[in-house]
Scaffold this motif. Structure first.
Motif, short mmCIF file in Angstrom:
data_model
loop_
_atom_site.label_atom_id
_atom_site.label_comp_id
_atom_site.label_asym_id
_atom_site.label_seq_id
_atom_site.Cartn_x
_atom_site.Cartn_y
_atom_site.Cartn_z
N SER A 108 0.84 -1.21 0.00
CA SER A 108 0.00 0.00 0.00
C SER A 108 0.87 1.25 0.00
CB SER A 108 -0.92 0.00 1.22
OG SER A 108 -0.16 0.02 2.41
N GLN A 109 0.24 2.39 -0.21
CA GLN A 109 0.87 3.72 -0.13
C GLN A 109 2.04 3.85 -1.12
OE1 GLN A 109 1.88 4.18 4.00
NE2 GLN A 109 -0.25 4.43 4.64
N GLY A 110 1.81 3.40 -2.31
CA GLY A 110 2.78 3.64 -3.38
C GLY A 110 3.97 2.74 -3.41
N LYS A 111 4.03 1.74 -2.56
CA LYS A 111 5.17 0.83 -2.57
C LYS A 111 5.02 -0.22 -3.67
CE LYS A 111 6.29 1.20 2.36
NZ LYS A 111 6.45 0.46 3.63
N SER A 112 6.15 -0.66 -4.17
CA SER A 112 6.16 -1.72 -5.19
C SER A 112 7.22 -2.74 -4.84
CB SER A 112 6.45 -1.15 -6.58
OG SER A 112 5.44 -0.27 -6.99
N LEU A 113 6.97 -3.97 -5.26
CA LEU A 113 7.96 -5.02 -5.13
C LEU A 113 8.76 -5.07 -6.44
CD1 LEU A 113 9.15 -7.54 -3.64
CD2 LEU A 113 7.41 -8.89 -4.85
N PHE A 126 19.86 -9.35 -17.05
CA PHE A 126 18.67 -9.31 -16.21
C PHE A 126 17.64 -8.34 -16.78
CE2 PHE A 126 21.47 -6.19 -13.94
CZ PHE A 126 20.67 -5.05 -14.02
N SER A 127 16.40 -8.59 -16.37
CA SER A 127 15.28 -7.68 -16.61
C SER A 127 14.63 -7.39 -15.27
CB SER A 127 14.26 -8.29 -17.57
OG SER A 127 14.82 -8.51 -18.85
N THR A 128 13.90 -6.29 -15.19
CA THR A 128 13.28 -5.88 -13.94
C THR A 128 11.77 -5.74 -14.12
OG1 THR A 128 15.28 -4.60 -13.48
CG2 THR A 128 13.40 -4.22 -12.04
N TYR A 129 11.03 -6.22 -13.14
CA TYR A 129 9.56 -6.14 -13.15
C TYR A 129 9.10 -5.57 -11.81
CZ TYR A 129 9.96 -8.96 -17.33
OH TYR A 129 10.30 -9.39 -18.58
N PHE A 130 7.92 -4.99 -11.81
CA PHE A 130 7.41 -4.30 -10.63
C PHE A 130 5.99 -4.79 -10.34
CE2 PHE A 130 10.34 -1.64 -12.97
CZ PHE A 130 11.25 -1.25 -12.00
N ILE A 131 5.79 -5.24 -9.11
CA ILE A 131 4.48 -5.71 -8.66
C ILE A 131 3.93 -4.71 -7.67
CG2 ILE A 131 3.24 -7.55 -7.47
CD1 ILE A 131 5.37 -9.50 -8.43
#
Length: 759
Positions: free
Chosen positions: A296-301, A382-387
């Motif tokens: 929550s609050q704008g955080k991403s994994l 590598f590649s980067t993804y955001f959840i």
């Protein structure tokens, strides 16, 4: 005159040709206790029967104190005659005038001084007799001596599997023994390969973390009583502990390397990045603390995905998450398709029990879903993804249940792409079809277990860590039990089946893949009836395979196997199942002239084709008796929690594909490399801001327009202590294995290392 030599010398001593052997070893030091000792006898022909036990028991041991002529049982002349007779018998069926006797076993060298004292005497008196010459030697000296004769040698392409030391004692059980440890070794091997690459990219540290400890632990785990599963339980625990210690040190290096590469994007040396990447070695049991964070609050994994292969790779990732409002973005900020799948109760139970058992703490919360999404990664990059949580969430898999009354149609089909599986009304797998290759095949998948022989009766041989000796087979029926659950979505379909109280299975068909993935959770194997059990799964087809199947040789070449047959000698198989089991490190396949059925595995297992058209894999073993081969305890692995111990539960996967005849090699080789070198996942937290402003979201250590040829695999990329680089490549195909890919290949090293000087 024939010669025998044994040990550590630099020169073959040839008596009777003008040389006097004034020193016992020809001037060379005696070998240390851990080195093999060889006795080599010269003549013209080679032998293939085994004389080790005869030499050890009949010649060496009795020499300890019986070479004094005043002793009543003085036996030097008798022992020399025995030895010379054995040497000449072997020499008469041997090419060249050198033969080899290996001395000792893994149970004997605790008393090295006694052994060498006895062998010193044997060599002394044999050489004094003069008919043959004996000396300490080494494998390299023996090989050089053979080679120097310029004799032609036959090419042997098969092996001696399966081995037995009596009619009911086939050493085929250890192919599966300790399946969890086997998987751990395989997983750490792939991790080690990737970690050494990352160590190369940022530069080997002289004082910080390295991969050395993990390499040492993996080397130790290759011992013939380690990964084989033929050690005592406390020794197996020690191997696993050493692997864990090695992993933790390599994990620090990997975290630092990925932090440096993602922040700088260059190969410059870096030791203290600001971004801390965390890894999840227990992801297979859905335990991954960084993915369980509050988004929550704008955080991403942040999910960084590293590819250790020399080819571009596309795969589907599955990450456990807490929320059902999930959105996934790629490194360019584009939302990508994703799918949520509820985590099965069997997986959650496995997670809760084993995390507490191994880490000592209970997980704070349990994730409810897997989020699945496609990933594409450059070679050696590598590649980067955001959840994150978003208004548009991942597709939630639709769920349905199949039962005999047919809540769905009587024949259920799963699969969103070219590959489809069909289940009958009872929930049994019945058909495989691939719309691209036009392959269709009827087949079944079942489970069964063999009852382990307990050693009672006329033959006391029991089934144990080494030996597979079944005394009967029990099919496991699923009819009338829990109906299958089907999960459907845009990326993959899953079929969940509770086979019985201790076997849970998930079958997956991916929209973009052309193979079937089967995940199994097995255990604890019940032994309340006082019977040990050895669980196998089998695939049954109508293919006419003529007793023939193929298994890999140490993960490389495939060897033709024919049931109850050996190409070089006539065999009588007293154990029709155990006597036809083989080690499977990569895979097994059968063919019938029109199609090939291949199965690849995620760890070494035992397997066979006991009937035509059938393949079986032994997945787990729990036995209650020792088999008498040195372990001196039963193979009864347990996991203890809160002073309560239960039999070991394992989680694993195998993969199945049916191809037109001649096309299966491509999948076995290419996908086999993906199994050996899985994608490495690392996680970080992004708290607002633009990741791209401070990080590089993608990277490749190779020229971005280049990848290795499809038939070439990268085995090793490692910076050595002196700063030089070790690169090992392998051609994956045997001659004639594939019409195109068996051809020679070339590699452009300047494009593999665009920023390096190649000397």
């Amino acid at each position: 005159m024939p010669y025998i030599f044994s040990g550590l010398i630099t020169k073959i001593v040839t008596r009777g040709m003008g040389q006097k052997n004034s020193r016992l070893y020809g001037g060379a030091p005696r070998p240390s206790a851990h080195q093999l000792i060889f006795l080599l006898a010269s003549s013209q022909k080679i032998m293939n029967h085994h004389l080790v036990s005869f030499i050890l028991k009949s010649m060496i041991l009795p020499l300890l104190s019986r070479d004094d002529p005043l002793l009543f049982d003085y036996n030097v002349e008798q022992r020399v005659n025995d030895f010379v007779a054995a040497a000449l018998a072997q020499a008469n069926v041997t090419r060249t005038n050198h033969i080899m006797f290996t001395m000792g076993t893994d149970f004997k060298y605790q008393y090295a001084e006694s052994w060498f004292r006895q062998m010193d005497k044997l060599i002394h008196y044999v050489n004094k007799d003069g008919r043959v010459n004996a000396l300490y030697s080494t494998p390299s000296i023996y090989t050089d001596a053979k080679f120097s004769t310029n004799e032609p040698w036959p090419l042997k392409t098969n092996d001696f599997f399966p081995y037995a030391d009596n009619p009911n004692a086939y050493w085929t059980g250890y192919f599966t023994s300790r399946p969890a440890l086997k998987r751990y070794v395989r997983m750490m091997s792939g991790y080690y390969l990737a970690a050494r690459q990352l160590e190369f990219f940022i530069g080997r540290s002289k004082s910080g973390s390295t991969t050395d400890s993990l390499g040492d632990a993996l080397a130790l785990a290759q011992h013939h009583d380690a990964v084989t599963g033929t050690e005592k339980q406390h020794v197996a625990n020690d191997y696993a502990k050493r692997l864990s210690i090695g992993y933790k040190k390599a994990e620090e290096l990997v975290s630092t390397s990925l932090g440096c590469l993602s922040e700088s994007g260059s190969n410059s040396r870096c030791s203290s990045p600001t971004t801390k990447f965390v890894q999840c070695p227990l992801l297979n049991i859905t335990y991954c603390p960084p993915s369980e964070m509050n988004l929550s609050q704008g955080k991403s994994l942040v999910v960084l995905v590293y590819n250790s292969l020399g080819w571009k790779r596309e795969d589907v990732l599955r990450i456990p998450v807490m929320s059902d409002s999930i959105v996934v973005h790629d490194s360019e900020g584009r939302e990508i398709e994703s799918q949520l799948l509820p985590i099965a109760n069997a997986s959650s139970h496995l997670r809760d029990r084993h995390v507490k058992a191994y880490l000592g703490t209970s997980p704070a919360a349990s994730p409810k879903f897997w989020v699945a999404f496609p990933a594409s990664v450059a070679p050696l990059g590598f590649s980067t993804y955001f959840i994150s949580i978003g208004k548009r969430s991942a597709s939630i898999s639709s769920t349905s249940t199949l039962n005999s009354q047919g809540s769905e149609s009587r024949n259920l089909q799963v699969g969103q792409g070219r590959l489809k599986l069909q289940y009958d009304a009872a929930g049994a797998l019945s058909q495989y079809s691939d719309s691209k290759t036009q392959v269709e095949a009827n087949f079944e998948q079942k489970y069964k277990y063999y009852l382990g022989q307990d050693g009672s009766g006329d033959d006391p041989q029991a089934s144990g860590a080494y030996i597979f000796r079944p005394k009967g087979v029990v099919p496991i029926k699923t009819d009338g039990q829990v109906p299958p659950t089907i999960l459907r979505g845009p990326i993959l379909d899953e079929v969940h089946q509770q086979i019985n109280p201790w076997i849970y299975q998930i079958t997956r068909v991916y929209k973009g893949k052309d193979y079937v993935e089967t995940e199994f959770i097995v255990g604890p194997i019940p032994v309340d009836d006082e019977n040990g059990k050895e669980l196998s799964t089998e695939i049954i087809t109508s293919m006419a395979t003529n007793k023939t199947f193929y298994t890999d040789s140490s993960g490389r070449d495939f060897i033709k196997r024919v049931r109850d047959y050996r190409s070089e000698w006539k065999i009588e198989v007293n154990q029709p199942v155990a006597g036809n089991y083989y080690p499977i490190n990569l895979g097994i396949y059968v063919e019938d002239g029109s199609k090939e059925l291949s199965i690849l595995v995620d760890r070494s297992v035992g397997g066979s084709s006991i009937k035509d058209g059938q393949i079986e894999l032994m997945l787990h073993r729990r036995l209650l008796n020792d088999d008498g081969r040195g372990v001196a305890e039963a193979l009864d692995e347990k996991v203890c929690l809160d002073d309560q111990c239960e039999g070991l539960v394992i989680e694993g996967k195998y993969y199945l594909k049916i191809d037109p005849q001649g096309d299966g090699a491509r999948w076995r080789r290419t996908f086999g490399q993906e199994l050996y070198s899985p994608l490495l996942l690392a996680f970080a937290e992004k708290d607002g801001g633009n990741w791209g402003n401070s990080h590089v979201s993608s990277f490749s250590g190779m020229d971005p327009t280049y990848s290795l040829p499809e038939n070439v695999a990268l085995l090793t990329l490692e910076e050595l202590e002196d700063g030089s680089v070790l690169l090992r490549l392998a051609h994956l195909y045997e001659a004639g294995e594939h019409k195109d890919l068996s051809a020679p290949a070339s590699v452009d090293l300047k494009r593999v290392f665009p920023d390096k000087k190649i000397g």
